[in-house]
Design a protein around this motif. Structure first.
Motif, PDB file in Angstrom:
ATOM      1  N   GLU A  69      -3.806 103.810  27.736  1.00 34.57           N
ATOM      2  CA  GLU A  69      -3.999 103.203  29.045  1.00 34.57           C
ATOM      3  C   GLU A  69      -5.258 103.793  29.670  1.00 34.57           C
ATOM      4  OE1 GLU A  69      -0.681 103.918  31.702  1.00 34.57           O
ATOM      5  OE2 GLU A  69      -2.056 103.828  33.417  1.00 34.57           O
ATOM      6  N   GLY A  89      -6.217 103.248  39.731  1.00 36.52           N
ATOM      7  CA  GLY A  89      -6.652 104.547  39.212  1.00 36.52           C
ATOM      8  C   GLY A  89      -7.072 104.411  37.765  1.00 36.52           C
ATOM      9  N   ASP A 112       1.606 116.994  32.966  1.00 36.25           N
ATOM     10  CA  ASP A 112       1.143 116.749  31.597  1.00 36.25           C
ATOM     11  C   ASP A 112       0.788 118.039  30.871  1.00 36.25           C
ATOM     12  OD1 ASP A 112       1.443 114.029  31.934  1.00 36.25           O
ATOM     13  OD2 ASP A 112      -0.618 113.717  32.620  1.00 36.25           O
ATOM     14  N   ARG A 157      -2.467 117.381  37.154  1.00 37.87           N
ATOM     15  CA  ARG A 157      -1.080 116.998  36.814  1.00 37.87           C
ATOM     16  C   ARG A 157      -0.391 118.139  36.075  1.00 37.87           C
ATOM     17  NH1 ARG A 157      -0.757 110.474  35.789  1.00 37.87           N
ATOM     18  NH2 ARG A 157      -1.382 110.018  37.944  1.00 37.87           N
ATOM     19  N   PHE A 208      -8.331 115.997  35.875  1.00 40.40           N
ATOM     20  CA  PHE A 208      -9.162 114.875  35.448  1.00 40.40           C
ATOM     21  C   PHE A 208      -9.648 114.132  36.680  1.00 40.40           C
ATOM     22  CE2 PHE A 208      -6.160 111.338  36.116  1.00 40.40           C
ATOM     23  CZ  PHE A 208      -4.962 112.019  36.226  1.00 40.40           C
TER      24      PHE A 208
END
Ligand code: ATP
Ligand code: MG
Length: 869
Positions: free
Chosen positions: A208, A236, A75, A68, A89
């Motif tokens: 989360e 996910g 991120d 990402r 990740f």
């Protein structure tokens, strides 16, 4: 529980629920123009959600490598500063393609977390979509009613569109989602603040972990939603976050996914983790980024100056910078972490082990070159600070550093602050915005919805067998972009056009309507498994039958280069060794390009052997042996070469020419003899451990030899048609060298004579041996003259001027004794006298020179020289 077991348990669990377990797809996407990298577990399955292909099974589970760092999910700036966002990740996911829906997805998620992993349900919260007025959608009552069978209602929270409505992009399948959050704070903290109020509030211990997406709508280009005929599940779960919960630690970086790398960084840098905020951030950044970069290189994406490669380069540079600034690492060190990483992750991701050497080399080389850039940037920054009129450094300067040296604002600020300066931040941001606007405007495009003429989901590619066929248009859409203007994308029920892929460019050609109207196909591409033909306009009668015809020469030459690429690959492995692996290729009609791993220059005799090897295979007239649908394993057993970072199905196409066998979807010549001839044009390095060969085949070789021959004839003519032209050139060269030597000698002799004459002209001015004179010598001749005179005479003050083909020259020599005694400085003197010749110069106190563009001023300068005494 070890991370390895956590991953295994997830996959085993879904296997027991009849899911097919598949390996992670490569991280770099090949046929999706909207995404550079896989950024969620669903990205590799997009074609199934769009209905462009059928999955092997309608239940699948896997652990997918995600990155990402660009586009919608980015991120990067968080990474290092918080403890639960990474660039790379693993996303654990289970999928239903038109099979089970909310009831099972929720039940299984709950069973896995609370029973298999044994997570206390009192630390869990779940969210449900609250509805949205923009889309006239109500609360997701169905999900709410299922959740309340498992968890007390005060732990079910309502979430807004931003958090609880998941969309793949601006268009396409989407739907509400339910997230599962954990609260891993201490009992004490929990008593102080209610966990509910911290959900989705960026709290590092209330995060989360899993998102269950219920895909039930399709977003159209005009923004409206339609209900999908088949509903899907896409979930996910962040693997590293799950490990944090199950290993009972407070940060992803304290799990065994990261600790070995962090220990290694501590050892190398001598700094401990957990003692100082800044050091900790740097250590987290580096331990995260090395993973992203290593996985990317293993998947075939090397750091480079454009596109996905540039994103990778920037990630690595970010890590280097943090190491440089906060861990005091001025030499390459990140590459050293590769070993630990491949030991630790190599079982789950064997590509890390297999490509370890390449990864190490590439990272090391990048580190070297960026550290050099950093040094230059620091010097530049010093100069900027020196020249700054105020204590605020201009935003444009800071931006220049950012843009060309990769200095982010915070680093520039830090360095400037240490010297008592600050940066005009608003100015910097304005420059940044300007640049972003420019690139957005350049890449902006607008895509309409598909206009479907015929429902036909199995578009067939028949271009291996024929170049001409009658087709029907099944759907089309319009794409408007700054770069290409208005274009149409056409899809047919079947097609002979090869779509760009496997390094080979897409076919060109035309379609002809029954009334003779011709539409040109400019390019062919594959997007999410659909073959798209790009045209400037639409045919008048959309429902007509069209005669589709591929440009034969374009295809034939591409095929010739593609087959040659396979033979080249085989030649490289034969001549250089089995370590050679394909790292990229470009196959087009006029040439081929082949990138491969190899650690030394390919020597000329090796290149010759390689070329000879390929040409020998061409002469053998080896026929194409094609197996279109053989099981992957069978092909590998037969010795077929597969590429890293390529996504293969269960059945593959294998291409064999003699002993060369590769998995390949490209087009080839029927017989190696059709290549005619193979000629290497160049060989060189493109990155550490990666070489590139460029070559030509077929009639392009003919043209090439033709051109060379013409030049050769012309050359011979210039040389007056000697019998042995090479010898003739060699003779010329040695003659030339002799003449040069003679001239040098003559000039030296001349200088000697001049010296003799000049000595007589030296006059005594107040005890100083003075001469100012125009001479007919070049700069080095004058220098020699000065030093020779200086060696022979004490107290010499000599100024010589010369006109070298219109360029004025002044040289000043002052004996060292005079420099001290009379406070004379040759540098200052030539600078001042230089004004007469409209020039400038400088040097040392005892010898200096100036150059200028006005030879007419020489005499005046010489006259003025006496004034210094
Ligand atoms: P967050 O709000 O925490 O950024 P998200 O809403 O972006 O999460 P999703 O897109 O729903 O997350 O991704 C599914 C799961 O992947 C998340 O629940 C989380 O566990 C994990 N995840 C998402 N982004 C990251 C990241 N950058 N690093 C590690 N794990 C992540
Ligand atoms: Mg996020």
């Amino acid at each position: 529980m070890k991370s390895q077991d956590i991953r295994d348990k997830f996959l085993k669990f879904f296997e027991s629920k009849q899911h097919l377990i598949v390996p992670s797809a490569p991280m770099v996407l090949k046929d999706d123009p909207t995404l550079m990298f896989v950024n969620s577990g669903m990205a590799p399955f997009k074609e199934y959600f769009l209905g462009n292909a059928d999955p092997k099974k309608n239940r699948i589970a896997d652990s997918q490598k995600c990155l990402r760092v660009s586009g919608k999910h980015n991120d990067l700036e968080e990474v290092g500063y918080d403890t639960y966002h990474h660039t790379l990740f693993e996303m654990l996911g289970n999928w239903s393609f038109g099979d089970y829906f909310k009831k099972e997805a929720i039940a299984w998620a709950w069973e896995l977390l609370t029973e298999v992993y044994g997570i206390d349900k009192d630390i869990l919260y779940v969210t449900v979509f609250e509805g949205s007025d923009d889309d006239s959608l109500d609360v997701d009552q169905e999900a709410y009613d299922i959740w309340k069978q498992y968890i007390s209602e005060d732990r079910i929270l309502m979430g807004n569109k931003k958090d609880n409505f998941w969309e793949m992009g601006d268009q396409g399948p989407c739907g509400p989602c339910s997230e599962i959050h954990v609260d891993i704070r201490s009992a004490e903290e929990k008593a102080k603040v209610d966990g509910k109020s911290l959900v989705n509030m960026d709290h590092p211990q209330v995060v989360e972990i899993w998102n269950l997406v219920f895909m039930q709508y399709n977003r159209k280009a005009n923004g409206s939603l339609e209900i999908l005929p088949n509903k899907h599940i896409d979930t996910g779960m962040g693997f590293e976050r799950l490990c944090m919960v199950l290993q009972d630690v407070q940060s992803n970086y304290d799990t065994d996914v990261f600790t070995p790398i962090i220990r290694e960084i501590e050892t190398i840098s001598g700094k401990g983790y957990g003692k100082d905020d800044k050091t900790d951030i740097a250590i987290r950044v580096i331990s995260d980024h090395v993973r992203a970069v290593a996985f990317s290189i293993a998947d075939g994406q090397l750091p480079s100056n454009t596109g996905a490669g540039y994103v990778i380069r920037r990630i690595l540079r970010r890590a280097i910078r943090y190491g440089f600034t906060f861990l005091n690492q001025k030499e390459p060190f990140i590459y050293k972490l590769t070993d630990t990483l491949s030991k630790q992750m190599g079982t789950a991701f064997p590509e890390l082990k297999n490509q370890k050497r390449l990864i190490e080399n590439v990272i090391k080389e990048e580190e070297h070159s960026f550290l050099r850039t950093l040094d230059q940037g620091l010097l530049l920054l010093d100069r900027v600070i020196e020249n700054s009129k105020s204590e605020t450094i201009a935003g444009t300067k800071a931006f220049e550093l950012y843009d060309t040296y990769g200095f982010p604002l915070d680093l520039t600020q830090l360095i400037a602050k240490e010297k008592g300066y600050n940066i005009d931040e608003a100015g910097f941001n304005a420059e940044m915005k300007k640049q972003k606007d420019r690139s957005r405007a350049a890449s902006a495009s607008e895509t309409s919805d598909w206009v479907v003429l015929k429902e036909d989901d199995t578009e067939e590619f028949i271009g291996y067998d024929t170049l001409v066929v009658d087709v029907k248009l099944t759907r089309y859409r319009k794409v408007t972009s700054k770069k290409d203007g208005e274009q149409y994308q056409l899809v047919f029920n079947m097609t002979p056009f090869y779509p760009e892929g496997g390094g080979q460019v897409g076919d060109k050609g035309s379609i002809e309507a029954s009334n003779g109207e011709v539409i040109y196909i400019l390019d062919t591409k594959k997007e999410n498994n659909v073959i798209i033909h790009i045209a400037k306009n639409l045919p008048e009668h959309l429902n007509d039958t069209f005669r589709a015809e591929v440009n034969e020469e374009h295809r034939r030459l591409s095929a010739s280069n593609h087959t040659a690429t396979h033979l080249l690959h085989q030649a490289l492995r034969t001549v250089l060794g089995e370590h050679v692996e394909q790292k990229g290729s470009l196959v087009r009609p006029k040439s081929l390009r082949f990138d491969f791993s190899h650690y030394a220059k390919v020597e000329p005799d090796q290149l010759q052997q390689i070329e000879d090897f390929v040409n020998a295979r061409i002469k053998e007239n080896l026929p194409l042996e094609e197996q279109r649908n053989i099981p992957m394993q069978k092909a590998l057993d037969e010795g077929a070469l597969a590429l890293f970072g390529e996504k293969y199905g269960d059945t593959v196409r294998a291409i064999r020419f003699g002993q060369s066998m590769e998995l390949c979807g490209g087009t080839h010549v029927p017989n190696t003899g059709d290549i005619w001839h193979f000629k290497i044009k160049s060989e060189g390095a493109i990155a550490a451990g990666i070489r590139r060969i460029e070559a030509i085949t077929n009639m392009v070789v003919g043209d090439y030899f033709e051109t060379i021959d013409k030049e050769y004839q012309a050359l011979k003519e210039v040389l007056k048609n000697p019998n042995e032209p090479v010898k003739a050139v060699e003779n010329l060269q040695s003659e030339n060298a002799d003449l040069k030597k003679q001239i040098e000698q003559l000039l030296k002799d001349k200088a000697k004579n001049v010296k003799g004459d000049l000595k007589n002209e030296i006059v005594d001015v107040n005890g100083v041996n003075f001469i100012a004179k125009k001479v007919d010598l070049d700069a080095s001749g004058i220098k020699d003259l000065c030093f020779e005179l200086g060696g022979e005479l004490d107290n010499l003050f000599a100024i010589f001027g010369a006109d070298n083909n219109g360029k004025a020259l002044l040289s000043c020599y002052i004996s060292k004794s005079l420099v001290a005694e009379k406070d004379l400085n040759a540098g200052t003197i030539v600078r001042e006298l230089g004004k007469h010749i409209q020039g400038g110069g400088g040097g040392q106190p005892f010898f200096a020179t100036a150059g200028g563009k006005n030879p007419d001023g020489i005499e005046e300068a010489l006259k003025a020289a006496k004034n210094y005494l």
